[in-house]
Design a protein around this motif. Structure first.
Motif, mmCIF file in Angstrom:
data_model
loop_
_atom_site.group_PDB
_atom_site.id
_atom_site.type_symbol
_atom_site.label_atom_id
_atom_site.label_comp_id
_atom_site.label_asym_id
_atom_site.label_seq_id
_atom_site.Cartn_x
_atom_site.Cartn_y
_atom_site.Cartn_z
ATOM 1 N N ARG A 41 0.824 -1.215 0.000
ATOM 2 C CA ARG A 41 0.000 0.000 0.000
ATOM 3 C C ARG A 41 0.861 1.270 0.000
ATOM 4 O O ARG A 41 0.623 2.175 -0.815
ATOM 5 N N PRO A 42 1.893 1.379 0.869
ATOM 6 C CA PRO A 42 2.722 2.593 0.849
ATOM 7 C C PRO A 42 3.415 2.813 -0.497
ATOM 8 O O PRO A 42 3.530 3.954 -0.961
ATOM 9 N N LEU A 43 3.877 1.727 -1.126
ATOM 10 C CA LEU A 43 4.549 1.870 -2.417
ATOM 11 C C LEU A 43 3.579 2.380 -3.474
ATOM 12 O O LEU A 43 3.903 3.292 -4.253
ATOM 13 N N LEU A 44 2.380 1.826 -3.514
ATOM 14 C CA LEU A 44 1.390 2.253 -4.497
ATOM 15 C C LEU A 44 0.997 3.711 -4.288
ATOM 16 O O LEU A 44 0.809 4.466 -5.252
ATOM 17 N N GLU A 45 0.890 4.127 -3.041
ATOM 18 C CA GLU A 45 0.543 5.523 -2.752
ATOM 19 C C GLU A 45 1.653 6.467 -3.216
ATOM 20 O O GLU A 45 1.384 7.541 -3.761
ATOM 21 N N LYS A 46 2.904 6.055 -3.015
ATOM 22 C CA LYS A 46 4.020 6.893 -3.473
ATOM 23 C C LYS A 46 4.060 6.945 -5.001
ATOM 24 O O LYS A 46 4.321 8.006 -5.589
ATOM 25 N N MET A 47 3.800 5.816 -5.649
ATOM 26 C CA MET A 47 3.759 5.790 -7.111
ATOM 27 C C MET A 47 2.695 6.747 -7.631
ATOM 28 O O MET A 47 2.916 7.465 -8.610
ATOM 29 N N GLN A 78 -4.086 -12.870 -2.850
ATOM 30 C CA GLN A 78 -3.091 -11.825 -3.105
ATOM 31 C C GLN A 78 -3.523 -10.935 -4.270
ATOM 32 O O GLN A 78 -3.281 -9.728 -4.264
ATOM 33 N N THR A 79 -4.159 -11.543 -5.255
ATOM 34 C CA THR A 79 -4.658 -10.758 -6.387
ATOM 35 C C THR A 79 -5.732 -9.783 -5.929
ATOM 36 O O THR A 79 -5.700 -8.594 -6.261
ATOM 37 N N ARG A 80 -6.687 -10.281 -5.164
ATOM 38 C CA ARG A 80 -7.758 -9.407 -4.658
ATOM 39 C C ARG A 80 -7.168 -8.254 -3.839
ATOM 40 O O ARG A 80 -7.574 -7.097 -3.977
ATOM 41 N N LYS A 84 -7.335 -4.138 -4.594
ATOM 42 C CA LYS A 84 -7.956 -3.237 -3.617
ATOM 43 C C LYS A 84 -6.983 -2.146 -3.188
ATOM 44 O O LYS A 84 -7.346 -0.961 -3.105
ATOM 45 N N MET A 85 -5.737 -2.524 -2.921
ATOM 46 C CA MET A 85 -4.736 -1.535 -2.515
ATOM 47 C C MET A 85 -4.518 -0.503 -3.613
ATOM 48 O O MET A 85 -4.404 0.697 -3.339
#
Length: 221
Positions: A41-47, A78-80, A84-85
């Motif tokens: 989640r943190p990585l996706l938010e930074k991206m 893991q896909t779901r 969602k993230m």
């Protein structure tokens, strides 16, 4: 686009790229491809803060048995979670799917198609399992006598070139067309993507209209 089929395999590298884009104040939009088990989640938010607008995930299948046969080493859960993230981070998602891998049946294919719709991606790619020479898949289908052509112009991931006892080439082609048809012709999906606009929204609406016209042509012919 960052053209890398597993862009986030080295998450520290991705963080550095994003940090530099943010530090320089670069006003750019980009997308990338990766695996569902290689994001947080943190990585996706930074991206997203760095201008990423969409992420292509290798979903591969919505059937755990088929994922295991492909030796992908991740789970449906893991896909779901990855989708969602990504959605929670404000990213569009695209699902990349393989249909027709050895062991696939009509039932597992439809299990995958329904699973994809439940993930609510902005777009999808339904690709036919293609046995390129030099790969274990090619050796398998060749050894079992399933390979029907070595005309490599047909090795385009849209045309079946081998047939198993569980799923014929004609049935696989039919399922793939119906999969796209069902995905793109959902009224709520068309409205959502029309309202979104942008590259992905416009592309989705155009594709939906193309499938609508093709479906009408088939029905009237």
């Amino acid at each position: 686009t960052f053209y890398d089929d597993a862009f986030t395999v080295d998450q520290k590298r991705v963080e550095k790229i994003c940090d530099e884009i943010i530090r320089r104040g670069l006003d750019i939009e980009w997308d990338c491809e990766t695996r569902v088990d290689m994001v947080t989640r943190p990585l996706l938010e930074k991206m997203r803060r760095a201008g990423c607008i969409a992420i292509w995930f290798g979903v591969e299948s919505g059937c755990q048995m088929m994922i295991d046969k492909m030796k992908k080493k991740f789970t449906i859960e893991q896909t779901r979670k990855a989708f969602k993230m990504a959605h929670d981070a404000g990213l569009l998602t695209v699902a990349s799917v393989i249909l027709g891998f050895p062991g696939e049946t009509e039932e597992t294919a439809w299990e995958t198609i329904n699973f994809i719709k439940s993930l609510n991606p902005a777009d999808v790619g339904f690709y036919i399992a293609t046995p390129y020479p030099g790969t274990p898949l090619y050796d398998m289908v060749k050894e079992k006598g399933w390979l029907k052509t070595e005309d490599f112009d047909k090795y385009d991931t849209a045309t079946p070139v081998f047939e198993t006892p569980y799923l014929s080439m004609e049935k696989l082609k039919e399922i793939r067309f119906k999969a796209y048809q069902q995905f793109y012709l959902r009224p709520n999906y068309i409205i959502k993507m029309f309202m979104r606009g942008g590259v992905y929204g416009v592309s989705a609406v155009k594709t939906s209209l193309a499938y609508l016209l093709r479906s009408l042509h088939i029905r009237l012919s």
